[in-house]
Scaffold this motif. Structure first.
Motif, mmCIF file in Angstrom:
data_model
loop_
_atom_site.group_PDB
_atom_site.id
_atom_site.type_symbol
_atom_site.label_atom_id
_atom_site.label_comp_id
_atom_site.label_asym_id
_atom_site.label_seq_id
_atom_site.Cartn_x
_atom_site.Cartn_y
_atom_site.Cartn_z
ATOM 1 N N MET A 152 1.048 -1.137 0.185
ATOM 2 C CA MET A 152 0.082 -0.001 -0.149
ATOM 3 C C MET A 152 0.788 1.262 0.153
ATOM 4 N N VAL A 153 1.973 1.042 0.992
ATOM 5 C CA VAL A 153 2.813 2.417 1.113
ATOM 6 C C VAL A 153 3.520 2.693 -0.285
ATOM 7 N N TRP A 154 4.029 1.652 -0.842
ATOM 8 C CA TRP A 154 4.809 1.764 -2.038
ATOM 9 C C TRP A 154 3.846 2.331 -3.198
ATOM 10 N N SER A 155 2.522 2.207 -3.194
ATOM 11 C CA SER A 155 2.032 2.769 -4.454
ATOM 12 C C SER A 155 1.687 4.273 -4.309
ATOM 13 N N GLN A 156 1.986 4.515 -2.804
ATOM 14 C CA GLN A 156 1.858 6.251 -2.638
ATOM 15 C C GLN A 156 3.017 6.787 -3.329
ATOM 16 N N SER A 157 2.871 8.234 -3.042
ATOM 17 C CA SER A 157 3.820 9.177 -3.871
ATOM 18 C C SER A 157 5.360 9.315 -3.250
ATOM 19 N N ALA A 158 5.498 8.739 -2.246
ATOM 20 C CA ALA A 158 6.944 8.652 -1.367
ATOM 21 C C ALA A 158 7.796 7.603 -2.243
ATOM 22 N N SER A 159 9.126 7.697 -2.432
ATOM 23 C CA SER A 159 9.773 6.810 -3.138
ATOM 24 C C SER A 159 10.073 5.737 -2.065
ATOM 25 N N ARG A 160 10.479 4.718 -2.588
ATOM 26 C CA ARG A 160 10.769 3.479 -1.493
ATOM 27 C C ARG A 160 11.908 3.866 -0.642
ATOM 28 N N THR A 161 12.896 4.527 -1.129
ATOM 29 C CA THR A 161 14.061 4.745 -0.240
ATOM 30 C C THR A 161 13.723 5.727 0.730
ATOM 31 N N ARG A 162 12.914 6.795 0.452
ATOM 32 C CA ARG A 162 12.460 7.678 1.420
ATOM 33 C C ARG A 162 11.230 6.988 2.375
ATOM 34 N N TRP A 163 10.669 5.840 2.038
ATOM 35 C CA TRP A 163 9.703 5.187 2.920
ATOM 36 C C TRP A 163 10.790 4.521 4.070
ATOM 37 N N LEU A 164 11.752 4.036 3.193
ATOM 38 C CA LEU A 164 12.751 3.081 4.079
ATOM 39 C C LEU A 164 13.515 4.270 5.234
ATOM 40 N N ALA A 165 13.856 5.209 4.621
ATOM 41 C CA ALA A 165 14.638 6.182 5.682
ATOM 42 C C ALA A 165 13.677 6.552 6.572
ATOM 43 N N ALA A 166 12.352 7.003 6.468
ATOM 44 C CA ALA A 166 11.340 7.474 7.530
ATOM 45 C C ALA A 166 11.269 6.118 8.407
ATOM 46 N N LEU A 167 10.774 5.104 7.823
ATOM 47 C CA LEU A 167 10.742 3.723 8.661
ATOM 48 C C LEU A 167 11.713 3.506 9.462
ATOM 49 N N LEU A 168 13.084 3.643 9.182
ATOM 50 C CA LEU A 168 14.196 3.431 10.161
ATOM 51 C C LEU A 168 14.603 4.632 10.465
ATOM 52 N N GLY A 169 14.476 5.857 10.277
ATOM 53 C CA GLY A 169 15.107 6.937 10.731
ATOM 54 C C GLY A 169 14.493 7.186 12.259
ATOM 55 N N VAL A 170 13.195 7.112 12.303
ATOM 56 C CA VAL A 170 12.847 7.607 13.612
ATOM 57 C C VAL A 170 13.298 6.847 14.995
ATOM 58 N N PRO A 171 13.093 5.404 14.648
ATOM 59 C CA PRO A 171 13.678 4.619 15.817
ATOM 60 C C PRO A 171 15.076 4.790 15.906
ATOM 61 N N LEU A 172 15.763 4.825 14.675
ATOM 62 C CA LEU A 172 17.228 4.739 14.837
ATOM 63 C C LEU A 172 17.676 5.991 15.778
ATOM 64 N N THR A 173 17.217 7.219 15.261
ATOM 65 C CA THR A 173 17.501 8.413 15.919
ATOM 66 C C THR A 173 17.227 8.327 17.549
ATOM 67 N N ALA A 174 16.287 7.865 17.734
ATOM 68 C CA ALA A 174 15.676 7.633 19.118
ATOM 69 C C ALA A 174 16.704 6.573 19.997
ATOM 70 N N ALA A 175 17.026 5.615 19.170
ATOM 71 C CA ALA A 175 17.933 4.414 19.729
ATOM 72 C C ALA A 175 19.567 5.245 19.869
ATOM 73 N N VAL A 176 19.852 5.764 18.898
ATOM 74 C CA VAL A 176 21.152 6.502 19.106
ATOM 75 C C VAL A 176 21.177 7.436 20.239
ATOM 76 N N ALA A 177 20.246 8.425 20.407
ATOM 77 C CA ALA A 177 20.159 9.402 21.454
ATOM 78 C C ALA A 177 19.956 8.592 22.910
ATOM 79 N N GLY A 178 19.113 7.694 22.803
ATOM 80 C CA GLY A 178 18.893 7.127 23.917
ATOM 81 C C GLY A 178 20.299 6.412 24.781
ATOM 82 N N THR A 179 21.021 5.549 23.686
ATOM 83 C CA THR A 179 22.190 4.883 24.198
ATOM 84 C C THR A 179 23.368 5.856 24.328
ATOM 85 N N THR A 180 23.439 6.918 23.542
ATOM 86 C CA THR A 180 24.378 8.204 23.887
ATOM 87 C C THR A 180 24.176 8.513 25.215
ATOM 88 N N ALA A 181 23.178 8.854 25.560
ATOM 89 C CA ALA A 181 22.727 9.544 27.063
ATOM 90 C C ALA A 181 23.129 8.270 28.076
#
Lengths: 354, 274
Positions: free
Chosen positions: B129-158
């Motif tokens: 469903m998501v891949w048929s939307q306007s966002a490209s797959r790479t951006r979809w992947l980036a958004a999917l991974l980006g938020v949890p990754l940022t949170a994980a990095v910020a958390g473990t850095t602290a």
């Protein structure tokens, strides 16, 4: 077709479905058990061979002599006997402890990866609705769902716990006397404790999956809950049986008590000094004193004599404690199973896992 | 022209919003845990540092004799130095237990956050469903991974910063506590953060390969546990100095491996037929 055959066929169908769904788990678990069991047997055989070849089999840390050779307090590099001792210490001791830690992961994995998703996935995906409209009662479906993994976990962990106990008991007299037998390794990795703890964690996962109804949160909750169970058991264990008190001579010397009593006991439940009437003053009462003099003054003020005491669990408490802990875990597991059966009977079929 | 930019921004915002909605519970729970742990470390460290100063062993090393004018006396003779170290030993279990708990963080992030991310999408088919939307797959992947990754990095850095801050004043003051052992080494400094990034991408890549949530999680757990064991066994133990050098080298290796895994994910997602 009579009603009876329909019923039987329905039941066989559900059982067939359940078995199919669990085939991957069964194969993975069987492979894991075989690999671990093989490793334990191999290591134990190798270790016993080493002990025999170097003439230290049957020796114990608390004896000064073994087969006429002096073995107490070996010094590194002081001779072949000491070298053999340190080889056991450097090679087999870490393997034994690490294997124990690995076995301790089994209950956690059983709860998080087998128990929690078992029902939560059905509820999350809605497949349970299809199954519940079949002729098989929900309780029977739950029983079928639980029976196979429970049986597999019991058999698998029983094999591993037995083998690990067998390995530990050959090694414990040499280089392992400083590891308290009541701590989670070896206690929870051997005997009935490992088996019952696995069953308990598995059912804890099932129950949490049933209540939370979503796989990942149920798995995370089970992880936290199993950690809590492990911690709770650790706190509870020393209190499950009355301890035995060792008392020193009037000058505080424990020399009259044979060394093996200390070496084979689970020590340090409590220690301190006795009053004239035999009352116990534990060390913590004077722990705020900040020098040897102040400690002595503190104990004198509390009425202590020079007679010291130590509360221990002697080696003979190992098996009774194992069975008591197993009983507690199994009772809790049964209660969880009953809770699951009640919960599932009362759930209306129509309501989706919202 | 400006229309395209606005559209891109709003799509990104949409993806980010989706990601936040999805991980709200996990992010809130993680934040609460982090705060609780920070409080605990603050409290424990204050007690430990006060002891180091009161007993005058701050900056001493366990093998240093004498230190600050105090000596280890033979057996029964009174020795303030030995007394001080005996007192300090009470701080050892909380420090080590916290270290082991922190070591579980990368493993848990890989298993519970990284592995299900892509595996769930593939398993449930929502990606179609998501891949048929306007966002490209790479951006979809980036958004999917980006938020949890940022949170994980910020958390473990602290977490890593807090734990390093606690352990550092007593780094050479506990007997038989090697700096290069799994705890503390893998729970402090950049190594701890890099391990989290690596296990996160290990989870994501295994999720993509296996395409089923539970087996992917189990595989991630096994692989990260194996990785930690291997690092503990293979890491060099330089005799003097070099601690931070080994830290940054290990962190660099882990990040390089993580980048390779990320590239693998991107390639595979791009080429996958819908």
């Amino acid at each position: 077709m009579t009603a009876r055959t329909v019923l039987t066929e329905g039941a066989t169908g559900v059982l067939w479905l359940v078995r199919r769904q669990q085939r991957a788990f069964l194969w993975t678990f069987a492979a894991l058990v075989v690999a671990l069991a093989g490793y334990i047997v191999w290591q134990r055989v190798e270790m016993v061979g080493y002990l025999r070849d170097h003439g230290i089999d049957g020796c114990a840390d608390w004896r000064t002599y073994c087969r006429g050779k002096r073995i107490s307090d070996p010094v590194r590099g002081s001779g072949p006997l000491a070298d053999a001792y340190f080889h056991v210490y450097d090679v087999y001791r870490p393997r034994l402890l690490d294997t124990g830690r690995l076995l301790l992961a089994l209950p956690v994995v059983a709860g998080v990866f087998v128990g929690a998703p078992l029902i939560a996935r059905e509820l999350e995906s809605g497949t349970y609705r299809l199954v519940w409209t079949q002729s098989v009662s929900r309780t029977r479906w739950l029983a079928a769902r639980l029976a196979l993994p429970t049986a597999a976990l019991v058999v698998g962990t029983a094999i591993l716990a037995a083998l690990y106990t067998w390995w530990w008991r050959t090694a414990r007299a040499i280089t392992l006397t400083d590891v308290a037998w009541g701590t989670s390794v070896p206690f929870d990795a051997s005997g009935p404790a490992l088996v019952s703890l696995t069953v308990l964690c598995f059912l804890l996962g099932v129950a949490l999956g049933l209540v939370i109804r979503r796989t990942l949160p149920a798995m995370a909750a089970t992880l936290a809950a199993t950690a809590g169970v492990r911690y709770g058991l650790g706190v509870l264990r020393p209190r499950l049986m009355p301890t035995r008190t060792l008392v020193s001579a009037a000058d505080g010397d424990f020399g009259a008590i044979p060394r093996h009593v200390f070496s084979t006991s689970w020590r340090g439940m409590s220690n301190g000094y006795l009053t004239r009437s035999g009352g116990k003053i534990p060390w913590d009462r004077c722990s705020s004193a900040d020098s040897a003099d102040a400690t002595e003054r503190c104990f004198t003020r509390l009425g202590s004599t020079g007679r010291a005491y130590e509360d221990i669990h002697p080696a003979s408490h190992f098996w009774p404690l194992q069975w008591i802990e197993a009983g507690i875990c199994l009772a809790a597991a049964l209660a969880l199973a009953a809770f699951c059966a009640r919960w599932i009977r009362r759930r209306p079929t129509g309501r989706a896992a919202a | 022209m400006s229309g395209t930019v606005t559209e891109t921004t709003s799509t990104t915002r949409g993806l980010l919003w989706l990601a936040w909605r999805r991980h709200r519970a996990a992010l809130t729970a993680g934040g609460a845990l982090l705060l609780a742990l920070a409080g605990y470390v603050l409290y424990q460290r204050a007690g430990m540092v006060a002891l180091l100063h009161d007993r005058n062993i701050a900056g001493c090393r366990i093998w240093q004799n004498p230190c600050n004018g105090m000596r280890f006396a033979p057996h029964d003779a009174p020795s303030p130095l030995r007394d001080a170290y005996e007192r300090l030993d009470a701080h050892r279990p909380p420090l080590l237990v916290t270290g082991w708990l922190l070591l579980a963080v990368p493993v848990l992030i890989g298993t519970f956050v990284g592995a299900p991310l892509l595996a769930r999408e593939l398993e449930s088919g929502t990606y179609k469903m998501v891949w048929s939307q306007s966002a490209s797959r790479t951006r979809w992947l980036a958004a999917l991974l980006g938020v949890p990754l940022t949170a994980a990095v910020a958390g473990t850095t602290a977490l890593s910063a807090l734990f390093t801050w606690w352990w550092w004043p007593a780094r050479d003051q506990f007997a038989h506590l090697d700096r290069y052992a799994t705890v503390p080494f893998d729970a402090v400094g950049p190594a701890a953060v890099a391990l989290t990034v690596l296990s996160f991408f290990l989870g994501a890549a295994l999720g993509l390969l296996i395409a089923r949530t539970l087996p992917a999680m189990a595989a991630t757990l096994a692989v990260t546990a194996g990785l930690l064991t291997a690092l503990g066994a293979l890491r060099p133990h330089p005799r003097d100095g070099g601690f931070w050098w080994v830290q940054w080298t290990q962190a660099g290796l882990c990040l390089a491996l993580a980048a390779a895994l990320a590239a693998f994910c991107v390639r595979r997602i791009r080429r996958r037929p819908v």
